[in-house]
Design a protein around this motif. Structure first.
Motif, PDB file in Angstrom:
ATOM      1  N   ASN A 104      54.353  61.186  70.329  1.00  0.00           N
ATOM      2  CA  ASN A 104      55.065  60.389  71.332  1.00  0.00           C
ATOM      3  C   ASN A 104      54.337  60.527  72.681  1.00  0.00           C
ATOM      4  O   ASN A 104      54.442  61.563  73.339  1.00  0.00           O
ATOM      5  CB  ASN A 104      56.511  60.872  71.473  1.00  0.00           C
ATOM      6  N   PRO A 105      53.553  59.506  73.076  1.00  0.00           N
ATOM      7  CA  PRO A 105      53.377  58.229  72.371  1.00  0.00           C
ATOM      8  C   PRO A 105      52.403  58.354  71.201  1.00  0.00           C
ATOM      9  O   PRO A 105      51.667  59.323  71.109  1.00  0.00           O
ATOM     10  CB  PRO A 105      52.800  57.341  73.466  1.00  0.00           C
ATOM     11  N   GLN A 106      52.422  57.322  70.335  1.00  0.00           N
ATOM     12  CA  GLN A 106      51.505  57.312  69.213  1.00  0.00           C
ATOM     13  C   GLN A 106      50.057  57.294  69.703  1.00  0.00           C
ATOM     14  O   GLN A 106      49.736  56.674  70.716  1.00  0.00           O
ATOM     15  CB  GLN A 106      51.752  56.085  68.324  1.00  0.00           C
ATOM     16  N   ARG A 107      49.204  57.965  68.949  1.00  0.00           N
ATOM     17  CA  ARG A 107      47.790  57.986  69.299  1.00  0.00           C
ATOM     18  C   ARG A 107      46.998  57.436  68.104  1.00  0.00           C
ATOM     19  O   ARG A 107      47.393  57.609  66.939  1.00  0.00           O
ATOM     20  CB  ARG A 107      47.328  59.395  69.653  1.00  0.00           C
ATOM     21  N   PHE A 108      45.894  56.796  68.431  1.00  0.00           N
ATOM     22  CA  PHE A 108      45.095  56.122  67.396  1.00  0.00           C
ATOM     23  C   PHE A 108      43.630  56.517  67.552  1.00  0.00           C
ATOM     24  O   PHE A 108      43.164  56.809  68.662  1.00  0.00           O
ATOM     25  CB  PHE A 108      45.222  54.601  67.534  1.00  0.00           C
ATOM     26  N   ARG A 109      42.919  56.502  66.441  1.00  0.00           N
ATOM     27  CA  ARG A 109      41.471  56.698  66.508  1.00  0.00           C
ATOM     28  C   ARG A 109      40.790  55.881  65.412  1.00  0.00           C
ATOM     29  O   ARG A 109      41.348  55.689  64.326  1.00  0.00           O
ATOM     30  CB  ARG A 109      41.091  58.172  66.381  1.00  0.00           C
ATOM     31  N   GLU A 111      31.620  54.533  58.139  1.00  0.00           N
ATOM     32  CA  GLU A 111      32.757  54.326  57.234  1.00  0.00           C
ATOM     33  C   GLU A 111      33.347  52.935  57.418  1.00  0.00           C
ATOM     34  O   GLU A 111      33.697  52.259  56.444  1.00  0.00           O
ATOM     35  CB  GLU A 111      33.827  55.389  57.491  1.00  0.00           C
ATOM     36  N   ALA A 112      33.441  52.492  58.682  1.00  0.00           N
ATOM     37  CA  ALA A 112      33.984  51.157  58.953  1.00  0.00           C
ATOM     38  C   ALA A 112      33.087  50.075  58.368  1.00  0.00           C
ATOM     39  O   ALA A 112      33.563  49.114  57.750  1.00  0.00           O
ATOM     40  CB  ALA A 112      34.134  50.956  60.464  1.00  0.00           C
ATOM     41  N   ALA A 113      31.778  50.229  58.547  1.00  0.00           N
ATOM     42  CA  ALA A 113      30.835  49.232  58.029  1.00  0.00           C
ATOM     43  C   ALA A 113      30.911  49.156  56.510  1.00  0.00           C
ATOM     44  O   ALA A 113      30.895  48.065  55.926  1.00  0.00           O
ATOM     45  CB  ALA A 113      29.412  49.568  58.476  1.00  0.00           C
ATOM     46  N   GLU A 114      31.009  50.312  55.841  1.00  0.00           N
ATOM     47  CA  GLU A 114      31.093  50.338  54.387  1.00  0.00           C
ATOM     48  C   GLU A 114      32.393  49.720  53.907  1.00  0.00           C
ATOM     49  O   GLU A 114      32.426  48.977  52.913  1.00  0.00           O
ATOM     50  CB  GLU A 114      30.975  51.772  53.885  1.00  0.00           C
ATOM     51  N   THR A 115      33.500  49.999  54.615  1.00  0.00           N
ATOM     52  CA  THR A 115      34.796  49.424  54.241  1.00  0.00           C
ATOM     53  C   THR A 115      34.777  47.908  54.344  1.00  0.00           C
ATOM     54  O   THR A 115      35.233  47.196  53.444  1.00  0.00           O
ATOM     55  CB  THR A 115      35.903  49.985  55.153  1.00  0.00           C
ATOM     56  N   LEU A 116      34.228  47.398  55.442  1.00  0.00           N
ATOM     57  CA  LEU A 116      34.162  45.949  55.633  1.00  0.00           C
ATOM     58  C   LEU A 116      33.213  45.310  54.625  1.00  0.00           C
ATOM     59  O   LEU A 116      33.453  44.195  54.156  1.00  0.00           O
ATOM     60  CB  LEU A 116      33.727  45.634  57.064  1.00  0.00           C
ATOM     61  N   ALA A 148      40.593  45.565  69.625  1.00  0.00           N
ATOM     62  CA  ALA A 148      41.223  46.881  69.563  1.00  0.00           C
ATOM     63  C   ALA A 148      40.305  47.887  68.870  1.00  0.00           C
ATOM     64  O   ALA A 148      40.192  49.048  69.307  1.00  0.00           O
ATOM     65  CB  ALA A 148      42.563  46.792  68.841  1.00  0.00           C
ATOM     66  N   PHE A 149      39.634  47.460  67.805  1.00  0.00           N
ATOM     67  CA  PHE A 149      38.741  48.376  67.092  1.00  0.00           C
ATOM     68  C   PHE A 149      37.552  48.765  67.960  1.00  0.00           C
ATOM     69  O   PHE A 149      37.156  49.935  68.000  1.00  0.00           O
ATOM     70  CB  PHE A 149      38.254  47.757  65.786  1.00  0.00           C
ATOM     71  N   VAL A 150      36.968  47.795  68.658  1.00  0.00           N
ATOM     72  CA  VAL A 150      35.831  48.094  69.533  1.00  0.00           C
ATOM     73  C   VAL A 150      36.261  49.050  70.639  1.00  0.00           C
ATOM     74  O   VAL A 150      35.530  49.988  70.997  1.00  0.00           O
ATOM     75  CB  VAL A 150      35.246  46.797  70.119  1.00  0.00           C
ATOM     76  N   LEU A 157      44.641  47.109  61.285  1.00  0.00           N
ATOM     77  CA  LEU A 157      43.437  47.920  61.141  1.00  0.00           C
ATOM     78  C   LEU A 157      43.693  49.146  60.274  1.00  0.00           C
ATOM     79  O   LEU A 157      42.822  49.574  59.511  1.00  0.00           O
ATOM     80  CB  LEU A 157      42.931  48.351  62.524  1.00  0.00           C
ATOM     81  N   GLU A 158      44.908  49.700  60.375  1.00  0.00           N
ATOM     82  CA  GLU A 158      45.251  50.849  59.554  1.00  0.00           C
ATOM     83  C   GLU A 158      45.286  50.467  58.073  1.00  0.00           C
ATOM     84  O   GLU A 158      44.774  51.190  57.215  1.00  0.00           O
ATOM     85  CB  GLU A 158      46.610  51.416  59.969  1.00  0.00           C
ATOM     86  N   THR A 159      45.881  49.310  57.767  1.00  0.00           N
ATOM     87  CA  THR A 159      45.961  48.878  56.365  1.00  0.00           C
ATOM     88  C   THR A 159      44.571  48.597  55.789  1.00  0.00           C
ATOM     89  O   THR A 159      44.375  48.689  54.577  1.00  0.00           O
ATOM     90  CB  THR A 159      46.827  47.613  56.218  1.00  0.00           C
ATOM     91  N   LYS A 160      43.617  48.263  56.651  1.00  0.00           N
ATOM     92  CA  LYS A 160      42.251  48.003  56.200  1.00  0.00           C
ATOM     93  C   LYS A 160      41.424  49.283  56.120  1.00  0.00           C
ATOM     94  O   LYS A 160      40.263  49.263  55.721  1.00  0.00           O
ATOM     95  CB  LYS A 160      41.562  47.009  57.145  1.00  0.00           C
ATOM     96  N   GLY A 161      42.009  50.400  56.537  1.00  0.00           N
ATOM     97  CA  GLY A 161      41.282  51.664  56.494  1.00  0.00           C
ATOM     98  C   GLY A 161      40.319  51.855  57.633  1.00  0.00           C
ATOM     99  O   GLY A 161      39.376  52.654  57.529  1.00  0.00           O
ATOM    100  N   LEU A 162      40.538  51.152  58.741  1.00  0.00           N
ATOM    101  CA  LEU A 162      39.624  51.230  59.876  1.00  0.00           C
ATOM    102  C   LEU A 162      40.148  52.101  61.013  1.00  0.00           C
ATOM    103  O   LEU A 162      39.383  52.486  61.902  1.00  0.00           O
ATOM    104  CB  LEU A 162      39.346  49.812  60.411  1.00  0.00           C
ATOM    105  N   VAL A 163      41.432  52.406  61.003  1.00  0.00           N
ATOM    106  CA  VAL A 163      42.050  53.171  62.083  1.00  0.00           C
ATOM    107  C   VAL A 163      43.019  54.191  61.499  1.00  0.00           C
ATOM    108  O   VAL A 163      43.697  53.926  60.499  1.00  0.00           O
ATOM    109  CB  VAL A 163      42.795  52.236  63.068  1.00  0.00           C
TER     110      VAL A 163
END
Length: 262
Positions: A63-68, A74-79, A18-20, A51-57
């Protein structure tokens, strides 16, 4: 490849996919993520919430929900931070574990262990150099063994007064080592048996040969057909001045290197 790396960093398969998928889109709905990632639409929501709880999304409650996805940096630093926190927690937890039975401290005079894989062998090489008190003699049979981290460890050893002697099997590497480690004694070694032999059909190459304080050694090798620096690298290391393996290696090294510096 990216999905596999994300899984190694702690994401589950659907979360990684999903993240990719989101990394390929400015933003997307669960349907769009499902179509790109082949994650079942009903599972996309669960994956995105994690992914949201991990700060990645980030989620837009429309309606409908949208994600990015957050930016790649930022993702690499978070991980990275999460990985380091888990590693620190593991280290602290393991140190608190009590031994199953009390052990008596005894002087070890014969100790030989085997290692497999370039990562484990490189780590042990750095450890042994860090532990040195008087002398480090390193013969580099293959250039891949001379890493930036090893260079820094050797430099630190020299700065604290340890005698550093380096034998190079390849002339092309000598100038680089002399430039980066001016405190070390650098020679082109005469240990021809470090390389494979076409005459005998032996494809075994000695990657690195380390002797620390004249009582601890490490020898690694790999088959030329597999290439250097791969997980096919194997090694043994031994401790103890009276250790037979240590004695043999010291004598072999003395024929092509130690005689030059003693």
């Amino acid at each position: 490849m990216a999905i596999e790396l994300l899984q190694k960093l702690g994401l589950k398969e659907y979360e990684a996919k999903a993240f990719v998928a989101l990394s390929r889109l400015p933003e997307g709905t669960a349907k769009e993520i499902s179509e790109i990632s082949e994650v079942p639409r009903t599972r996309v929501y669960d994956a995105v919430r994690v992914l949201e709880t991990k700060g990645l999304v980030e989620i837009q409650h429309a309606n409908p929900q949208r994600f990015r996805a957050v930016s790649v940096d930022e993702a690499a630093e978070t991980l990275r931070r999460e990985y380091e926190e888990r590693t620190d927690s593991l280290r602290a937890t393991l140190r608190q574990i009590e031994p199953a039975a009390p052990t008596e401290e005894t002087e070890i005079t014969h100790e030989v262990w085997a290692l497999s894989g370039a990562s484990a062998i490189t780590s042990r090489t750095r450890q042994l150099v860090d532990e040195s008190d008087r002398e480090v003699i390193l013969v580099i049979g293959d250039e891949s063994a001379y890493t930036t981290e090893l260079r820094d460890r050797l430099r630190a050893a020299a700065e604290r007064g340890v005698s550093v002697v380096i034998g190079i099997a390849e002339e092309s590497l000598r100038e680089r080592v002399e430039r980066e480690l001016p405190e070390a004694k650098v020679f082109v070694s005469e240990l021809e048996w470090l390389s494979s032999s076409a005459e005998t059909g032996d494809e075994t190459v000695i990657g690195r040969l380390l002797l620390v304080d004249r009582n601890t050694i490490l020898v690694s090798s790999f088959h030329e057909s597999t290439g250097s620096g791969h997980d096919h690298e194997q090694a043994v290391f031994g401790r103890g001045f009276d250790n037979g393996l240590v004695a043999i290696v010291r004598r072999l090294m003395s024929t092509g290197l130690l005689s030059k510096v003693e």
